[in-house]
Write an enzyme that holds these catalytic residues in place. Structure first.
Site, PDB file in Angstrom:
ATOM      1  N   TYR A 119       0.853  -1.197   0.000  1.00 19.94           N
ATOM      2  CA  TYR A 119       0.000   0.000   0.000  1.00 19.94           C
ATOM      3  C   TYR A 119       0.880   1.236   0.000  1.00 19.94           C
ATOM      4  CZ  TYR A 119      -3.261   3.595   1.510  1.00 19.94           C
ATOM      5  OH  TYR A 119      -4.015   4.734   1.580  1.00 19.94           O
ATOM      6  N   GLU A 207      -3.187   7.522  -4.313  1.00 18.10           N
ATOM      7  CA  GLU A 207      -3.175   6.262  -3.570  1.00 18.10           C
ATOM      8  C   GLU A 207      -2.990   5.098  -4.528  1.00 18.10           C
ATOM      9  OE1 GLU A 207      -6.003   4.681  -0.088  1.00 18.10           O
ATOM     10  OE2 GLU A 207      -6.877   4.456  -2.064  1.00 18.10           O
TER      11      GLU A 207
END
Ligand code: GDP
Ligand code: MN
Length: 404
Positions: A119, A207
């Site tokens: 992530y 993101e």
């Protein structure tokens, strides 16, 4: 403003961030065509991905019962079938709410051989007034759970905006992601590219979840951004006509789009008392005072410092298209604004819409006397609010009385 995944990939690749090859399409035939090209180019597996401004697609469900807004397919025929099931249908995910989102575009991309899902995000940390890199070795579809249960597995690296992300910081984050050897160097470089994307686009969020360690056909490890989300800061958009062109109005709340056309600042909320106010600060105070007296605002609406009659008329039309609205509170402080312009606008709008809901008007300031005369002369049932508190109490009471 948000953009689709396929557009976020375009922004990232401008800054050297690697993504799996692929293309956007809007028909099953188009999807099949992209699939055939990718297969001819050496792809062995393909991903078909619904393009909506919401995450959680992988675990989402279509209203027609079809499971998943991200599907892996071995053949172009399979891609065609999956595209047919998704296009024109509504996908419901954790982030869309029960109404879901209509899928009218798909990304068809090469599906790499994923070894690990990480992530990575860049966002603004308001607490320390700096951009911050957030990263975790536990990426993938359950990052919210990682954040809730094991927050220590998410590393945060604040960035000095004057210096930008320093190479040593990029390496530090790459190490924290568990990257080693050649991947460590690749990871540090990718981080700098992701930060550059955030900075150069005036983004509020970039993101990548998952950022993947993949095994290439040559048997090497590489890093690829397999999903991408970019949210732009609206106040910086004027500097980026190319990004403005990526706007997808179909993804935005229809009433907010309509309001924007009239230069009105409107945000729909869940309550039943509509507000029409000039100035953002007064609009927020108005919502607070409605809440204070036990009501619930149906919207935020700032008509601006110098609204015209036409804008007031448009504002009424927009307010009334929200079926939840059971009463209206107009709260205007005439500084630059002439109260009588608003009063004339209100009278015209009430007549034009045949308004039957309770309407409380509180006007104060510039030319308020003629404004009051205009309202009286109209002979319409408009409740006068003598102060903000008085007006808020009156509208809350009127709405409560209407609901019995
Ligand atoms: P999201 O659910 O909306 O966040 O959509 P993602 O693009 O992140 O996809 C969800 C999950 O599907 C990812 O975490 C991966 O596990 C899987 N996935 C997505 N694209 C690919 C791909 O190209 N190859 C493989 N093997 N898995 C993928
Ligand atoms: Mn994702």
């Amino acid at each position: 403003m948000n953009v689709h995944e396929y557009q976020a990939r375009q922004l990232l690749t401008r800054h050297g961030v690697a993504v799996p090859p692929g293309d956007v399409c809007d028909t099953p035939e188009g999807a099949k065509h992209v699939a055939e090209e990718l297969l001819a180019g050496g792809a062995r597996l393909l991903a078909v991905k619904a393009q909506i401004h919401a995450g959680g697609r992988g675990k989402g469900t279509f209203k027609n019962g079809f499971q998943g807004g991200v599907k892996l397919c071995p053949t172009a025929a399979d891609v065609y079938d999956k595209a047919k099931a998704m296009l024109g249908n509504v996908l419901v995910t954790k982030q869309t709410g029960p109404a879901g989102r209509l899928v009218s575009q798909l990304l068809v991309a090469a599906a790499p051989d994923i070894r690990k899902e990480l992530y990575l995000a860049v966002l603004l940390d308001r607490a320390c007034s700096r951009p911050v890199i957030m990263a975790s070795a536990e990426g993938g579809m359950d990052i919210e759970e990682v954040a809730a249960r094991t927050p220590e597995k998410i590393v945060r690296e604040p960035v000095d905006p004057a210096l930008g992300l320093m190479p040593y910081q990029a390496r530090k984050v790459a190490v924290a992601l568990g990257l080693k050897g050649d991947l460590l160097a690749q990871g540090a470089k990718l981080l700098l590219g992701v930060y550059q994307t955030w900075w150069q686009c005036d983004a509020s969020l970039v993101e990548i979840n998952p950022l993947c360690v993949v095994r290439t056909i040559e048997g090497k490890d590489a890093l690829l951004a397999v999903d991408a989300k970019v949210a732009l800061e609206d106040n910086g958009l004027y500097r980026h006509p190319d990004i403005q062109a990526m706007r997808d109005l179909a993804e935005e709340a229809p009433l907010e789009v309509e309001a924007g056309k009239h230069n009105l600042n409107y945000i729909k909320l869940e309550g039943n008392i509509a507000c029409l106010v000039n100035g953002a600060g007064l609009a927020m105070a108005t919502m607070d005072i409605i809440q204070h007296f036990g009501g619930r605002p149906a919207n935020f609406l700032d008509v601006g410092g110098g609204a015209s009659q036409e804008q007031v008329a448009a504002a009424f039309q927009i307010i009334l298209r929200d079926a939840n609205v059971k009463g209206i509170l107009v709260n205007i402080f005439g500084g630059i604004m002439d109260c009588d312009v608003i009063a004339t606008g209100i009278v015209a709008a009430v007549k034009a819409t045949g308004l039957s809901l309770p309407l409380v008007v509180r006007l104060e300031g510039n030319n308020v006397q003629s404004a009051r005369r205009t309202l009286l002369a109209s002979a319409l049932t408009i409740i006068n609010g003598s102060s903000m508190a008085d007006a808020a109490q009156k509208v809350v009471r009127a709405v409560a009385a209407k609901q019995g």
